[in-house]
Write a protein that holds these residues in place. Structure first.
Motif, short mmCIF file in Angstrom:
data_model
loop_
_atom_site.label_atom_id
_atom_site.label_comp_id
_atom_site.label_asym_id
_atom_site.label_seq_id
_atom_site.Cartn_x
_atom_site.Cartn_y
_atom_site.Cartn_z
N ASN A 45 -5.59 -56.85 -85.10
CA ASN A 45 -4.30 -57.51 -85.37
C ASN A 45 -4.52 -58.87 -86.03
OD1 ASN A 45 -3.11 -55.48 -83.90
ND2 ASN A 45 -2.78 -56.69 -82.04
N ALA A 46 -5.45 -59.64 -85.45
CA ALA A 46 -5.66 -61.02 -85.90
C ALA A 46 -6.31 -61.03 -87.29
CB ALA A 46 -6.54 -61.75 -84.90
N PHE A 67 -5.85 -67.56 -83.74
CA PHE A 67 -5.98 -66.48 -82.76
C PHE A 67 -7.40 -66.35 -82.24
CE2 PHE A 67 -2.21 -64.79 -85.17
CZ PHE A 67 -1.33 -64.88 -84.11
N SER A 84 -3.84 -68.93 -79.52
CA SER A 84 -3.36 -67.83 -78.69
C SER A 84 -4.26 -66.60 -78.75
CB SER A 84 -1.96 -67.44 -79.22
OG SER A 84 -1.48 -66.30 -78.58
N ARG A 85 -4.13 -65.72 -77.74
CA ARG A 85 -4.59 -64.35 -77.84
C ARG A 85 -3.78 -63.66 -78.92
NH1 ARG A 85 -9.38 -64.14 -75.85
NH2 ARG A 85 -9.65 -63.86 -73.62
N SER A 86 -4.23 -62.51 -79.38
CA SER A 86 -3.48 -61.83 -80.45
C SER A 86 -2.92 -60.49 -79.98
CB SER A 86 -4.33 -61.68 -81.70
OG SER A 86 -5.62 -61.22 -81.36
N LEU A 90 2.08 -61.79 -81.29
CA LEU A 90 1.97 -61.79 -82.74
C LEU A 90 3.32 -61.55 -83.42
CD1 LEU A 90 -1.33 -61.07 -83.72
CD2 LEU A 90 0.14 -59.73 -85.15
N GLN A 104 -6.84 -56.26 -80.59
CA GLN A 104 -6.41 -57.65 -80.79
C GLN A 104 -7.16 -58.28 -81.96
OE1 GLN A 104 -5.83 -60.36 -77.61
NE2 GLN A 104 -4.55 -58.96 -76.44
N PRO A 153 -8.90 -63.46 -80.26
CA PRO A 153 -8.56 -62.14 -79.71
C PRO A 153 -9.32 -61.84 -78.42
CG PRO A 153 -9.27 -61.99 -82.02
CD PRO A 153 -9.57 -63.38 -81.55
N ALA A 192 -2.74 -66.58 -90.87
CA ALA A 192 -3.21 -67.07 -89.55
C ALA A 192 -4.69 -67.38 -89.70
CB ALA A 192 -3.00 -66.03 -88.46
N ALA A 198 -8.11 -66.49 -87.68
CA ALA A 198 -8.64 -65.67 -86.58
C ALA A 198 -10.07 -66.07 -86.30
CB ALA A 198 -8.56 -64.20 -86.94
#
Ligand SMILES: CC(=O)N[C@H]1[C@@H](OP(=O)(O)OP(=O)(O)OC[C@H]2O[C@@H](n3ccc(=O)[nH]c3=O)[C@H](O)[C@@H]2O)O[C@H](CO)[C@@H](O)[C@@H]1O
Length: 397
Positions: A332-333, A318, A299-301, A306, A329, A320, A342, A344
Protein backbone atom coordinates in the motif's frame (compact mmCIF):
# COMPACT_ATOMS: atom_id res chain seq x y z
CA UNK A 1 -28.19 3.59 13.77
CA UNK A 2 -26.51 6.83 14.78
CA UNK A 3 -26.72 8.22 11.27
CA UNK A 4 -28.78 11.05 9.86
CA UNK A 5 -31.84 8.83 9.38
CA UNK A 6 -33.16 6.59 12.16
CA UNK A 7 -32.83 2.87 11.58
CA UNK A 8 -36.34 1.72 10.77
CA UNK A 9 -36.88 -1.93 9.88
CA UNK A 10 -39.86 -2.45 7.64
CA UNK A 11 -39.50 -6.17 6.96
CA UNK A 12 -41.86 -7.80 4.54
CA UNK A 13 -42.64 -4.60 2.65
CA UNK A 14 -41.54 -4.37 -1.00
CA UNK A 15 -40.17 -0.97 -0.03
CA UNK A 16 -37.80 -2.68 2.37
CA UNK A 17 -34.30 -3.56 1.17
CA UNK A 18 -32.53 -6.24 3.14
CA UNK A 19 -28.77 -6.20 3.43
CA UNK A 20 -26.71 -8.84 5.20
CA UNK A 21 -23.23 -7.63 6.06
CA UNK A 22 -20.32 -9.76 7.07
CA UNK A 23 -16.77 -8.75 7.91
CA UNK A 24 -14.80 -7.36 10.76
CA UNK A 25 -12.14 -8.24 13.27
CA UNK A 26 -10.25 -4.95 13.00
CA UNK A 27 -11.31 -1.38 12.17
CA UNK A 28 -9.98 -1.85 8.64
CA UNK A 29 -12.77 -4.35 7.82
CA UNK A 30 -15.47 -3.01 10.15
CA UNK A 31 -15.65 0.72 9.35
CA UNK A 32 -16.04 0.33 5.54
CA UNK A 33 -19.04 -1.97 6.16
CA UNK A 34 -20.57 0.48 8.60
CA UNK A 35 -20.02 3.39 6.22
CA UNK A 36 -21.64 1.45 3.36
CA UNK A 37 -24.69 0.65 5.51
CA UNK A 38 -25.15 4.31 6.41
CA UNK A 39 -24.79 5.40 2.76
CA UNK A 40 -27.25 2.74 1.58
CA UNK A 41 -29.77 3.84 4.14
CA UNK A 42 -29.44 7.47 3.02
CA UNK A 43 -29.93 6.43 -0.62
CA UNK A 44 -32.98 4.27 0.13
CA UNK A 45 -34.58 6.87 2.39
CA UNK A 46 -34.30 9.42 -0.42
CA UNK A 47 -36.37 7.13 -2.63
CA UNK A 48 -38.96 6.37 0.05
CA UNK A 49 -37.59 2.92 0.88
CA UNK A 50 -36.34 1.44 4.12
CA UNK A 51 -33.39 -0.72 4.98
CA UNK A 52 -33.17 -3.76 7.18
CA UNK A 53 -29.67 -4.96 8.05
CA UNK A 54 -28.26 -8.08 9.63
CA UNK A 55 -24.55 -8.06 10.54
CA UNK A 56 -22.94 -11.50 10.73
CA UNK A 57 -19.70 -11.29 12.69
CA UNK A 58 -17.78 -12.87 15.52
CA UNK A 59 -18.14 -12.34 19.27
CA UNK A 60 -14.51 -11.22 19.55
CA UNK A 61 -14.29 -8.79 16.63
CA UNK A 62 -14.69 -5.01 16.75
CA UNK A 63 -17.97 -5.46 14.81
CA UNK A 64 -19.56 -7.08 17.88
CA UNK A 65 -19.26 -3.68 19.60
CA UNK A 66 -19.79 -1.39 16.62
CA UNK A 67 -22.98 -2.97 15.21
CA UNK A 68 -25.02 -2.97 18.45
CA UNK A 69 -23.80 0.55 19.26
CA UNK A 70 -25.27 1.63 15.90
CA UNK A 71 -28.53 -0.25 16.54
CA UNK A 72 -27.77 -2.83 13.84
CA UNK A 73 -29.00 -6.38 14.56
CA UNK A 74 -25.98 -8.61 15.01
CA UNK A 75 -25.52 -12.36 14.97
CA UNK A 76 -22.27 -14.08 15.89
CA UNK A 77 -21.01 -17.19 14.11
CA UNK A 78 -17.98 -19.40 14.61
CA UNK A 79 -14.91 -18.90 12.48
CA UNK A 80 -11.27 -19.81 12.59
CA UNK A 81 -8.12 -17.92 11.82
CA UNK A 82 -7.04 -18.95 8.35
CA UNK A 83 -3.27 -19.07 8.51
CA UNK A 84 -1.05 -18.84 5.52
CA UNK A 85 1.86 -21.18 5.24
CA UNK A 86 3.67 -22.90 2.42
CA UNK A 87 4.73 -25.53 4.92
CA UNK A 88 2.25 -28.47 5.08
CA UNK A 89 3.53 -29.40 8.57
CA UNK A 90 2.65 -25.96 9.88
CA UNK A 91 -0.73 -26.08 8.14
CA UNK A 92 -1.48 -29.27 10.09
CA UNK A 93 -0.68 -27.66 13.46
CA UNK A 94 -3.28 -28.29 16.20
CA UNK A 95 -4.32 -24.61 16.20
CA UNK A 96 -4.87 -24.68 12.45
CA UNK A 97 -6.81 -27.95 12.53
CA UNK A 98 -9.02 -26.62 15.35
CA UNK A 99 -9.63 -23.34 13.54
CA UNK A 100 -10.36 -24.98 10.21
CA UNK A 101 -12.89 -27.24 11.94
CA UNK A 102 -14.75 -24.14 13.12
CA UNK A 103 -15.32 -22.91 9.57
CA UNK A 104 -17.98 -25.55 8.65
CA UNK A 105 -19.77 -24.77 11.92
CA UNK A 106 -19.69 -21.08 11.00
CA UNK A 107 -21.03 -21.86 7.51
CA UNK A 108 -23.94 -23.77 9.04
CA UNK A 109 -24.71 -20.97 11.49
CA UNK A 110 -24.45 -18.27 8.82
CA UNK A 111 -26.55 -20.33 6.41
CA UNK A 112 -29.32 -20.53 8.99
CA UNK A 113 -29.13 -16.76 9.57
CA UNK A 114 -29.14 -15.92 5.85
CA UNK A 115 -31.90 -18.41 5.01
CA UNK A 116 -34.07 -16.83 7.71
CA UNK A 117 -33.28 -13.22 6.78
CA UNK A 118 -33.41 -13.64 2.96
CA UNK A 119 -31.25 -10.60 2.13
CA UNK A 120 -31.47 -8.89 -1.25
CA UNK A 121 -27.69 -8.89 -1.21
CA UNK A 122 -24.82 -9.92 1.07
CA UNK A 123 -21.84 -7.57 1.50
CA UNK A 124 -18.56 -9.11 2.70
CA UNK A 125 -15.77 -6.73 3.70
CA UNK A 126 -13.08 -9.23 4.68
CA UNK A 127 -11.71 -10.65 7.89
CA UNK A 128 -11.94 -14.32 8.85
CA UNK A 129 -15.69 -14.25 9.48
CA UNK A 130 -16.37 -13.26 5.87
CA UNK A 131 -15.38 -16.76 4.72
CA UNK A 132 -18.14 -18.83 6.39
CA UNK A 133 -20.76 -16.11 5.86
CA UNK A 134 -19.78 -15.61 2.22
CA UNK A 135 -19.92 -19.34 1.56
CA UNK A 136 -23.34 -19.44 3.23
CA UNK A 137 -24.52 -16.63 0.91
CA UNK A 138 -23.62 -18.82 -2.04
CA UNK A 139 -25.37 -21.87 -0.55
CA UNK A 140 -28.49 -19.71 -0.06
CA UNK A 141 -28.13 -18.36 -3.65
CA UNK A 142 -28.03 -14.73 -2.54
CA UNK A 143 -26.00 -12.16 -4.54
CA UNK A 144 -22.62 -11.67 -2.87
CA UNK A 145 -20.66 -8.43 -3.14
CA UNK A 146 -17.08 -8.44 -1.86
CA UNK A 147 -15.30 -5.28 -0.83
CA UNK A 148 -11.51 -5.26 -0.74
CA UNK A 149 -9.72 -2.46 1.10
CA UNK A 150 -6.13 -3.26 0.15
CA UNK A 151 -4.34 -3.32 -3.18
CA UNK A 152 -4.01 -7.11 -3.13
CA UNK A 153 -7.05 -9.26 -2.36
CA UNK A 154 -7.03 -10.40 1.24
CA UNK A 155 -7.21 -14.11 2.03
CA UNK A 156 -10.95 -14.11 2.79
CA UNK A 157 -11.76 -12.36 -0.49
CA UNK A 158 -9.49 -14.69 -2.44
CA UNK A 159 -11.40 -17.65 -1.01
CA UNK A 160 -14.75 -16.04 -1.88
CA UNK A 161 -13.94 -14.54 -5.30
CA UNK A 162 -15.36 -17.56 -7.15
CA UNK A 163 -18.71 -17.16 -5.37
CA UNK A 164 -19.03 -13.39 -5.85
CA UNK A 165 -21.52 -11.48 -7.98
CA UNK A 166 -19.35 -8.34 -7.89
CA UNK A 167 -15.95 -7.50 -6.42
CA UNK A 168 -15.60 -3.88 -5.32
CA UNK A 169 -11.97 -2.85 -5.00
CA UNK A 170 -10.34 0.23 -3.53
CA UNK A 171 -7.67 0.84 -6.12
CA UNK A 172 -7.37 0.68 -9.92
CA UNK A 173 -4.08 -1.13 -9.46
CA UNK A 174 -5.90 -4.13 -7.97
CA UNK A 175 -7.57 -4.97 -11.29
CA UNK A 176 -4.49 -6.31 -13.14
CA UNK A 177 -3.66 -8.44 -10.08
CA UNK A 178 -7.01 -10.26 -10.24
CA UNK A 179 -7.57 -13.57 -12.02
CA UNK A 180 -9.27 -13.19 -15.42
CA UNK A 181 -12.74 -14.28 -14.24
CA UNK A 182 -12.62 -11.97 -11.19
CA UNK A 183 -11.57 -9.03 -13.38
CA UNK A 184 -14.85 -9.26 -15.29
CA UNK A 185 -16.93 -8.63 -12.16
CA UNK A 186 -14.58 -6.11 -10.50
CA UNK A 187 -15.55 -2.47 -9.98
CA UNK A 188 -13.31 0.26 -8.53
CA UNK A 189 -15.18 1.99 -5.72
CA UNK A 190 -12.48 3.11 -3.30
CA UNK A 191 -12.47 2.33 0.40
CA UNK A 192 -15.40 4.00 2.21
CA UNK A 193 -14.31 6.52 4.81
CA UNK A 194 -16.62 7.52 7.66
CA UNK A 195 -18.01 10.94 6.60
CA UNK A 196 -17.28 12.52 9.97
CA UNK A 197 -13.54 11.87 9.41
CA UNK A 198 -13.66 14.26 6.45
CA UNK A 199 -15.24 17.17 8.29
CA UNK A 200 -12.98 17.90 11.25
CA UNK A 201 -11.93 21.33 12.52
CA UNK A 202 -8.40 22.13 13.67
CA UNK A 203 -9.57 24.62 16.32
CA UNK A 204 -11.85 22.00 17.85
CA UNK A 205 -8.87 19.66 18.33
CA UNK A 206 -7.07 22.43 20.24
CA UNK A 207 -10.11 22.93 22.47
CA UNK A 208 -11.00 19.27 22.94
CA UNK A 209 -7.45 18.17 23.79
CA UNK A 210 -6.37 21.40 25.54
CA UNK A 211 -3.47 22.02 23.17
CA UNK A 212 -2.94 25.55 24.49
CA UNK A 213 0.86 25.24 24.40
CA UNK A 214 0.88 24.49 20.65
CA UNK A 215 2.50 27.14 18.47
CA UNK A 216 0.08 27.56 15.58
CA UNK A 217 2.82 29.20 13.49
CA UNK A 218 4.51 25.79 13.38
CA UNK A 219 3.28 22.73 11.49
CA UNK A 220 1.63 19.94 13.50
CA UNK A 221 2.74 16.32 13.19
CA UNK A 222 0.31 13.50 14.07
CA UNK A 223 2.09 10.24 14.93
CA UNK A 224 -0.19 7.18 14.93
CA UNK A 225 0.46 3.48 15.26
CA UNK A 226 -3.13 2.36 14.64
CA UNK A 227 -5.67 1.44 17.27
CA UNK A 228 -3.23 -0.74 19.25
CA UNK A 229 -0.30 1.62 18.82
CA UNK A 230 3.03 0.55 17.38
CA UNK A 231 6.09 -0.24 19.47
CA UNK A 232 8.31 0.36 16.46
CA UNK A 233 6.85 3.78 15.68
CA UNK A 234 6.94 4.76 19.36
CA UNK A 235 10.63 3.86 19.63
CA UNK A 236 11.76 5.59 16.49
CA UNK A 237 9.59 8.65 17.18
CA UNK A 238 11.07 8.78 20.70
CA UNK A 239 14.55 9.00 19.18
CA UNK A 240 13.71 12.07 17.09
CA UNK A 241 11.23 13.71 19.45
CA UNK A 242 13.42 16.60 20.75
CA UNK A 243 14.44 17.44 17.17
CA UNK A 244 10.85 17.15 15.95
CA UNK A 245 9.55 19.44 18.68
CA UNK A 246 12.12 22.02 17.65
CA UNK A 247 10.22 22.38 14.38
CA UNK A 248 6.64 21.29 15.04
CA UNK A 249 3.83 20.57 17.46
CA UNK A 250 3.34 16.83 17.96
CA UNK A 251 0.26 14.73 18.73
CA UNK A 252 1.39 11.18 19.43
CA UNK A 253 -1.13 8.30 19.54
CA UNK A 254 0.93 5.51 21.06
CA UNK A 255 -1.56 2.70 21.94
CA UNK A 256 -3.46 2.35 25.22
CA UNK A 257 -0.89 0.07 26.86
CA UNK A 258 2.12 2.26 26.08
CA UNK A 259 1.07 5.57 27.58
CA UNK A 260 2.69 5.22 31.01
CA UNK A 261 6.13 4.29 29.71
CA UNK A 262 6.11 7.06 27.13
CA UNK A 263 4.90 9.64 29.62
CA UNK A 264 8.01 8.96 31.71
CA UNK A 265 10.15 9.43 28.63
CA UNK A 266 8.37 12.74 27.84
CA UNK A 267 8.98 14.01 31.39
CA UNK A 268 12.63 14.55 30.43
CA UNK A 269 11.71 17.09 27.73
CA UNK A 270 12.50 20.78 28.39
CA UNK A 271 9.31 22.69 29.31
CA UNK A 272 9.16 24.73 26.09
CA UNK A 273 9.25 21.55 23.98
CA UNK A 274 6.92 19.61 26.31
CA UNK A 275 4.26 22.30 25.81
CA UNK A 276 4.08 21.36 22.15
CA UNK A 277 3.77 17.61 22.79
CA UNK A 278 0.46 15.80 23.36
CA UNK A 279 0.56 12.08 24.13
CA UNK A 280 -2.47 9.78 24.09
CA UNK A 281 -3.19 6.06 23.92
CA UNK A 282 -6.12 6.29 21.51
CA UNK A 283 -7.77 9.11 19.60
CA UNK A 284 -11.54 8.71 19.92
CA UNK A 285 -14.28 11.00 18.58
CA UNK A 286 -11.83 13.86 18.18
CA UNK A 287 -9.96 11.96 15.41
CA UNK A 288 -11.48 14.10 12.58
CA UNK A 289 -10.34 17.28 14.36
CA UNK A 290 -6.85 15.89 15.00
CA UNK A 291 -6.55 15.02 11.31
CA UNK A 292 -7.75 18.51 10.39
CA UNK A 293 -5.01 20.02 12.57
CA UNK A 294 -2.25 17.72 11.27
CA UNK A 295 0.04 18.97 8.51
CA UNK A 296 2.18 15.84 8.45
CA UNK A 297 1.22 12.32 9.57
CA UNK A 298 3.65 9.58 10.58
CA UNK A 299 1.71 6.32 10.44
CA UNK A 300 1.29 2.62 9.75
CA UNK A 301 -0.13 2.04 6.27
CA UNK A 302 -3.28 0.04 7.03
CA UNK A 303 -5.83 0.48 4.27
CA UNK A 304 -8.31 2.37 6.48
CA UNK A 305 -5.78 4.97 7.57
CA UNK A 306 -4.52 5.27 4.02
CA UNK A 307 -8.02 5.89 2.65
CA UNK A 308 -8.60 8.58 5.27
CA UNK A 309 -5.30 10.35 4.65
CA UNK A 310 -5.68 10.36 0.87
CA UNK A 311 -9.32 11.50 1.02
CA UNK A 312 -8.14 14.40 3.19
CA UNK A 313 -4.97 15.02 1.18
CA UNK A 314 -2.39 14.76 3.97
CA UNK A 315 1.38 14.57 3.58
CA UNK A 316 2.30 11.27 5.24
CA UNK A 317 5.37 9.26 6.13
CA UNK A 318 4.41 5.58 6.26
CA UNK A 319 6.17 2.96 8.35
CA UNK A 320 4.39 -0.24 7.23
CA UNK A 321 3.74 -3.16 9.59
CA UNK A 322 6.23 -5.70 8.28
CA UNK A 323 4.16 -8.68 9.44
CA UNK A 324 0.90 -7.54 7.81
CA UNK A 325 -0.84 -10.17 5.70
CA UNK A 326 1.13 -10.73 2.48
CA UNK A 327 3.14 -7.65 3.45
CA UNK A 328 0.21 -5.62 2.15
CA UNK A 329 0.96 -2.54 4.26
CA UNK A 330 4.33 -2.21 2.49
CA UNK A 331 2.58 -2.71 -0.83
CA UNK A 332 0.00 0.00 0.00
CA UNK A 333 2.70 2.45 1.07
CA UNK A 334 5.03 1.76 -1.86
CA UNK A 335 2.18 2.37 -4.27
CA UNK A 336 1.73 5.95 -2.98
CA UNK A 337 5.47 6.52 -2.57
CA UNK A 338 6.14 5.65 -6.22
CA UNK A 339 3.55 8.24 -7.26
CA UNK A 340 5.14 10.93 -5.08
CA UNK A 341 1.97 10.92 -2.97
CA UNK A 342 3.63 9.84 0.32
CA UNK A 343 6.99 8.88 1.73
CA UNK A 344 7.31 5.18 2.56
CA UNK A 345 10.08 3.88 4.81
CA UNK A 346 10.38 0.31 3.60
CA UNK A 347 13.77 -0.81 4.89
CA UNK A 348 15.17 -0.61 8.39
CA UNK A 349 13.74 2.47 10.10
CA UNK A 350 16.02 4.42 12.42
CA UNK A 351 15.81 7.86 13.97
CA UNK A 352 18.01 9.11 11.13
CA UNK A 353 15.83 7.68 8.34
CA UNK A 354 12.71 9.09 9.97
CA UNK A 355 14.32 12.48 10.43
CA UNK A 356 15.48 12.52 6.80
CA UNK A 357 11.96 11.70 5.64
CA UNK A 358 10.07 14.13 7.86
CA UNK A 359 12.58 17.01 7.71
CA UNK A 360 11.81 18.18 4.14
CA UNK A 361 8.06 17.98 4.81
CA UNK A 362 8.46 20.29 7.81
CA UNK A 363 11.02 22.71 6.40
CA UNK A 364 9.70 22.94 2.83
CA UNK A 365 5.99 23.81 2.77
CA UNK A 366 5.97 23.53 -1.04
CA UNK A 367 7.22 19.97 -0.93
CA UNK A 368 4.64 19.14 1.76
CA UNK A 369 1.86 20.72 -0.31
CA UNK A 370 2.95 18.81 -3.43
CA UNK A 371 2.80 15.46 -1.66
CA UNK A 372 -0.53 16.33 -0.05
CA UNK A 373 -1.99 17.33 -3.40
CA UNK A 374 -0.82 14.14 -5.10
CA UNK A 375 -2.17 12.13 -2.14
CA UNK A 376 -5.59 13.75 -2.56
CA UNK A 377 -5.68 12.55 -6.15
CA UNK A 378 -5.77 9.00 -4.73
CA UNK A 379 -8.57 9.78 -2.30
CA UNK A 380 -12.05 8.57 -3.09
CA UNK A 381 -14.41 10.45 -0.78
CA UNK A 382 -17.38 9.10 -2.75
CA UNK A 383 -16.37 5.46 -2.24
CA UNK A 384 -19.38 4.66 -0.05
CA UNK A 385 -21.75 5.94 -2.74
CA UNK A 386 -19.98 3.93 -5.40
CA UNK A 387 -20.22 0.83 -3.22
CA UNK A 388 -23.96 1.46 -2.79
CA UNK A 389 -24.26 1.53 -6.61
CA UNK A 390 -22.56 -1.85 -6.72
CA UNK A 391 -24.85 -3.30 -4.03
CA UNK A 392 -27.96 -2.12 -5.84
CA UNK A 393 -26.71 -3.30 -9.22
CA UNK A 394 -25.84 -6.73 -7.81
CA UNK A 395 -29.52 -7.18 -6.95
CA UNK A 396 -30.91 -5.94 -10.23
CA UNK A 397 -28.17 -7.73 -12.17
C1 LIG B 1 -2.66 -5.37 11.95
C2 LIG B 1 -3.57 -5.60 10.79
O1 LIG B 1 -4.01 -6.69 10.52
N1 LIG B 1 -3.85 -4.52 10.06
C3 LIG B 1 -4.76 -4.60 8.91
C4 LIG B 1 -6.10 -4.03 9.30
O2 LIG B 1 -5.82 -2.69 9.62
P1 LIG B 1 -6.31 -1.93 10.93
O3 LIG B 1 -7.75 -2.11 11.12
O4 LIG B 1 -5.40 -2.31 12.05
O5 LIG B 1 -5.90 -0.46 10.47
P2 LIG B 1 -6.57 0.51 9.40
O6 LIG B 1 -5.55 1.52 9.08
O7 LIG B 1 -7.16 -0.22 8.23
O8 LIG B 1 -7.78 1.16 10.24
C5 LIG B 1 -7.58 1.72 11.53
C6 LIG B 1 -8.76 2.61 11.85
O9 LIG B 1 -8.73 2.99 13.23
C7 LIG B 1 -8.78 4.42 13.33
N2 LIG B 1 -8.07 4.87 14.55
C8 LIG B 1 -6.75 4.54 14.77
C9 LIG B 1 -6.08 5.00 15.91
C10 LIG B 1 -6.80 5.80 16.84
O10 LIG B 1 -6.27 6.23 17.88
N3 LIG B 1 -8.10 6.10 16.58
C11 LIG B 1 -8.77 5.64 15.46
O11 LIG B 1 -9.96 5.93 15.25
C12 LIG B 1 -8.13 4.92 12.05
O12 LIG B 1 -8.47 6.25 11.81
C13 LIG B 1 -8.71 3.91 11.04
O13 LIG B 1 -10.02 4.26 10.66
O14 LIG B 1 -7.02 -4.05 8.21
C14 LIG B 1 -6.59 -3.25 7.10
C15 LIG B 1 -7.69 -3.30 6.03
O15 LIG B 1 -7.85 -4.56 5.53
C16 LIG B 1 -5.24 -3.74 6.60
O16 LIG B 1 -4.78 -2.86 5.60
C17 LIG B 1 -4.23 -3.76 7.76
O17 LIG B 1 -2.98 -4.26 7.35
Amino acid sequence: MNSAQPYAPDAGSPRCFRLAVTGGGTGGHTYPALTAIRALQTRLTASGRTLEVLWIGTEEGLEARVAPAEGIPFTAVATGKIRRSGNPLKMASPANVRDMARVPLGVAQARKAIAGFVPDVVLATGGYVAVPAGLAARLCRRPLVLHEQTVRLGLANRKLAGSATRIAVSSESTIPLLPEEARRIAVVTGNPVRPEVLSGHADKAVEALGLWGFDRQLPTVYITGGAQGSQQINEVAGEVLPWLLGHANVIHQCGPTNVDALRQHAAALPADLAARYYLTGFVGPELPDVLALADVVISRSGAGTLAELTALGKAAVFIPLASSAGNEQAHNARHLHDAGAAVALLGEVTGTTLRNAVGPLLMEPASRAGIAQRARAYGKPDAADRLVDVLLSAVSG
